[in-house]
Every structure is written in structure tokens, then in C-alpha cells.
Design an enzyme around this catalytic site. Sequence first.
Site, PDB file in Angstrom:
ATOM      1  N   SER A  43     116.578  71.405-100.426  1.00  0.00           N
ATOM      2  CA  SER A  43     115.770  72.318-101.226  1.00  0.00           C
ATOM      3  C   SER A  43     114.241  72.182-100.952  1.00  0.00           C
ATOM      4  O   SER A  43     113.897  71.879 -99.914  1.00  0.00           O
ATOM      5  CB  SER A  43     116.211  72.384-102.574  1.00  0.00           C
ATOM      6  OG  SER A  43     115.580  73.286-103.199  1.00  0.00           O
ATOM      7  N   ASP A  73     120.818  77.620-101.201  1.00  0.00           N
ATOM      8  CA  ASP A  73     120.167  76.280-101.684  1.00  0.00           C
ATOM      9  C   ASP A  73     121.153  75.031-101.511  1.00  0.00           C
ATOM     10  O   ASP A  73     122.081  75.191-102.018  1.00  0.00           O
ATOM     11  CB  ASP A  73     119.564  76.221-103.004  1.00  0.00           C
ATOM     12  CG  ASP A  73     118.845  75.327-103.296  1.00  0.00           C
ATOM     13  OD1 ASP A  73     118.992  73.976-103.503  1.00  0.00           O
ATOM     14  OD2 ASP A  73     117.401  75.707-103.631  1.00  0.00           O
TER      15      ASP A  73
END
Length: 301
Positions: free
Chosen positions: A50, A175
Site C-alpha cells: 500500500s 490494496d
Amino acid sequence: MPTPGARGTIAAMTVAFVLGGGGVRGAVHVGMLQALFEAGVAPDLVVGTSIGAINGAAVAAEPSTAVVDRLAAAWASPTANEVYGEPWYRQLTRLARSRTHLYDPAALRRLIAGTLGEHASFEDLAVPLVVAAASIERSSEHWFDSGPLVEAVLASASVPGALPPTEIDGEHFVDGGMVNSIPLGEAVRRGATTVYVLQVGRVEEPLTVPTKPSDVARVSFEIARRHRYFRELEEARRVATVHVLPTGGALPGDAKLGAFRKLDVTQRRIAQSYAAASAYLSDAATRGAPGDTSDGAGGDA
């Protein structure tokens, strides 16, 4: 410094930087990186998830103190503010139209491309980089370590609900924090013998029994996010020296629902994490045998 071998393997690899996910709290990575480079610590491998994939890619491209200024400028840029800066009525309009997400991913893509270069690839990087994303179709983690860089990093940072999935070669990714928030185990699997974990602070904060509906969701998600990290930390301690760098603590408002888009305390996060990481590294150097006394958050392991 050891020489990287073929992609996906590291010959005699020693030092890995592992950069965890955590949205705007990832600004702490900048302070930690400054402390590491000033202490003479550079990576042979970078693993990120991320926001850790975004910051980590910059480090892999330029593993020196020069990247600190570049990242600080990126965090302070108008583009960074645009990522989650749309007014509420545009968010609601987009959600009504898409039925899946609030924000346009274009701003985040511009931020990544502006930091790394539009046509950058993993093969261009100074040291090997691995980033985690979650595959929708396969319901599993996926490790990007070759090919085009910008789309892979965008996939790793495509927060569900906030941003749409990123499509790469017909597969959709969200993500990486959904499957591996602090990818310590992957660094060890790829041969790291010394690992510096650049986490964003959540694992430093104790969890308590929920007392309201919002706490139920937050605590449940934190348990799901942390349990893998703590298991991998215990396993990694058996074969590697692991340094979990401290952030200096949470800031007021970090627990609020909208904290993920607040950039007004970025400089404070950077300064605070730099001071905490510098003190930690100085103490580790003084002891001369880091790795002996850890509780798993903000210490040696």
C-alpha cells in the site's frame, strides 16, 4: 553490499527494508528512512504494501539520503492533497455512479508516476522491490516484482471502497493491506538475514474491548491485520535479526474515521518518527548486539 541475483531471488542478500501499509500515517516512513541512511543502513531488498509500496518503490529506485527529500516533497505536493481531497458531493456522485468507490484513482496514479516516472519498471530499480496486492479473482495475495512499476504500485494501494480495483492483464487487484499489511515474512522468504520494519504505528497501540459500533469494526479489522504480522515476526526471529522501528507515537485524531485523508500533520509525523528511529538505531549500535530484547513493537526481535 551483496549483489542481487536473478529477479525473484537474492544472492547472499543481507538487509531488507519492509514498509507497511497505513495511508497517511505512512509519512512516518520518511523520517525512518532518513534515520536509517544517516546511520549508514541501506537495503539490498525492499518489500512494501500500500503506502509502503509507494514509498518503498522510491527507495528502491534511489536507496540513499537523496530519496528523503524527494519523498518529503511528494508528501507535501498538491497532488498528494488531491488523492482524497475531493469535496463530499463529488464523492457521493461518484459512489452513486460507480456503486463501489468514492474517489478517482487518477490523482494517486499521477502521484506515483510523478515520483517514480511514468514508464518505470521493476528492472530499472537500483535494488530489487517486491510489492503486495490482493487478487479478487484468486482471493489471494500477489507479489509484483517485475514488469511495469506504476500500475503494480497503484494496485497495491487501491483501498477498497475509496478507490476502484486496479486491472492488470485481466485480473483485478485491491490494496495489499487486505492480505499482508506488514510483509515481513516475504522479506525473510527472499533471503533477508537483517530486516528493518518500517511500520506506521498501529502495532504499537494496544487494543481494548469495543464499547461502541465503530470500535467493533476497528478492533476486528486490527485483529485481522495484526495477527499475521505477529506470527511472521515470531517466525522471522528464528532465522533473522529484525528491527521494528518506532514511530514516536500516534497523533491526536488518528483513531477518527476520516483520519486516512488528513495530511496537515505530515511534517510532524516525519519529524517525530525521525527522532524515534534515530534514538532506536543509536541505542542498537551502542548495545552492539541488536536482536536480543524485543516485545515485537518498536524494538529488536
